[in-house]
Write an enzyme that holds these catalytic residues in place. Structure first.
Site, PDB file in Angstrom:
ATOM      1  N   SER A  53      15.507  -7.865  -6.785  1.00 50.56           N
ATOM      2  CA  SER A  53      16.717  -7.440  -6.064  1.00 50.56           C
ATOM      3  C   SER A  53      17.548  -8.667  -5.679  1.00 50.56           C
ATOM      4  O   SER A  53      18.715  -8.543  -5.290  1.00 50.56           O
ATOM      5  CB  SER A  53      16.359  -6.628  -4.817  1.00 50.56           C
ATOM      6  OG  SER A  53      15.354  -7.294  -4.069  1.00 50.56           O
ATOM      7  N   GLU A 190       8.492   3.822  -5.565  1.00 50.30           N
ATOM      8  CA  GLU A 190       9.892   3.797  -5.129  1.00 50.30           C
ATOM      9  C   GLU A 190      10.565   5.142  -5.359  1.00 50.30           C
ATOM     10  O   GLU A 190      10.547   5.683  -6.475  1.00 50.30           O
ATOM     11  CB  GLU A 190      10.650   2.676  -5.896  1.00 50.30           C
ATOM     12  CG  GLU A 190      12.120   2.590  -5.502  1.00 50.30           C
ATOM     13  CD  GLU A 190      12.811   1.288  -5.872  1.00 50.30           C
ATOM     14  OE1 GLU A 190      12.143   0.365  -6.390  1.00 50.30           O
ATOM     15  OE2 GLU A 190      14.024   1.186  -5.649  1.00 50.30           O
TER      16      GLU A 190
HETATM   17  O1  KIV Z   1      13.132  -6.090  -6.119  1.00 48.64           O
HETATM   18  C1  KIV Z   1      12.829  -5.509  -5.069  1.00 48.64           C
HETATM   19  O2  KIV Z   1      13.350  -5.780  -3.992  1.00 48.64           O
HETATM   20  C2  KIV Z   1      11.817  -4.461  -5.146  1.00 48.64           C
HETATM   21  C3  KIV Z   1      11.624  -3.602  -3.940  1.00 48.64           C
HETATM   22  C4  KIV Z   1      12.740  -2.652  -3.831  1.00 48.64           C
HETATM   23  C5  KIV Z   1      10.314  -2.919  -3.952  1.00 48.64           C
HETATM   24  O3  KIV Z   1      11.195  -4.296  -6.158  1.00 48.64           O
END
Ligand code: KIV
Length: 272
Positions: A53, A190
């Site tokens: 993310s 998720e």
């Molecule tokens: O990349 C991320 O932040 C994640 C979380 C949403 C679990 O994979």
């Protein structure tokens, strides 16, 4: 104790498994740099996820797909310097593991060797089991990730709740078992129905960490920018915002601009 031994007792993959066994919920937050990792670690977070993310919240991309392995390594090596106690898990980015087990292992080894992180996470079910086995056989702990897997956004077409239909729920249950059998030490679930997340959590001996997957998972994870209210436009139902930093930061910056313009800052006591 050697001169280099850590002073604080580190959370390990075994700690998380003991937490599930004793019914103690696991807290996980994302972080991408030294300063926030230090804050979260000192506040007592169990796991810091260097999530892909970062592609969205740090680099401003629309999806998680563009972030590279080198960029994830940069973020992870900054985070690890701030994490004295938390377990640090790093996402394998899109394109760094899907081709085959050799490539997946090489990517995971780079993360472990170049960042000092403690584990990796990757998305997918039975199609990535071979890669997971290869990575674990090299001694690298792995977290699986099922349900909404953002690296497959162009296959799904939307970020809506996954596995509402029985066929997809059945595949998710079966994938979860396969990931556990392959040796994953935990699973991120998720954006799936709470009842399905409960079934999966009860059926596995490894902990599940939910995001948008209801209260029955063995732990929860949120993206730091979302829970601190740095983002304004992302407000899914599952998100609890613990701070509203966007307006506070905006006001602070506007005050600073006004103080500079009016020559109020710096004053005499702020000068040498
Ligand atoms: O990349 C991320 O932040 C994640 C979380 C949403 C679990 O994979």
């Amino acid at each position: 104790m050697s001169a280099n031994a850590p002073e604080v007792k580190r959370i390990t993959t075994h700690t998380l498994q003991r937490m599930k066994a004793s019914g103690t919920k696991i807290s996980m937050l994302t972080a991408y740099d030294f300063s926030f990792a230090s804050l979260f670690d000192a506040a007592g977070i169990d796991v810091i996820l260097v999530g892909d993310s970062a592609s969205n919240v740090m680099a401003g991309h629309e999806t998680t797909l563009p972030i590279t392995l080198d960029q994830m390594i940069y973020h992870a090596s900054s985070v690890i310097r701030g994490a004295k106690r938390s377990l640090v898990v790093v996402d394998l980015p899109f394109g760094s593991y899907q081709s085959n087990g050799d490539i997946a292992l090489a990517s995971a080894i780079r993360i472990m060797k170049e960042t000092g992180a403690h584990a990796i996470k990757l998305e997918g079910g039975e199609e990535v089991v071979e890669s997971i086995r290869r990575i674990i056989s090299a001694g690298i702990p792995v977290i699986g990730h099922l349900g909404l897997t953002p690296q497959s956004i162009y296959k799904f077409g939307t970020y809506s709740v996954r596995a509402k239909e029985e066929a997809e729920a059945a595949k998710l249950r079966s994938d979860a078992k396969k990931l556990e059998e392959a040796g994953c030490f935990a699973l991120v679930l998720e954006k799936i129905p709470a009842a399905l997340a409960k079934d999966v959590s009860v059926s596995l001996s490894i902990p599940t960490i939910g995001i948008g997957a209801g209260p029955h998972c063995d732990g929860q994870v949120l993206v730091m920018h979302d829970m601190l209210g740095i983002n304004t436009e992302f407000k899914p139902r599952f998100l609890r915002q613990y701070l509203n930093l966007h307006p506070q930061i905006t006001a602070a910056v506007q005050q600073y601009i006004a103080d500079v313009r009016s020559n109020d800052f710096p004053n005499e006591s702020e000068s040498y």
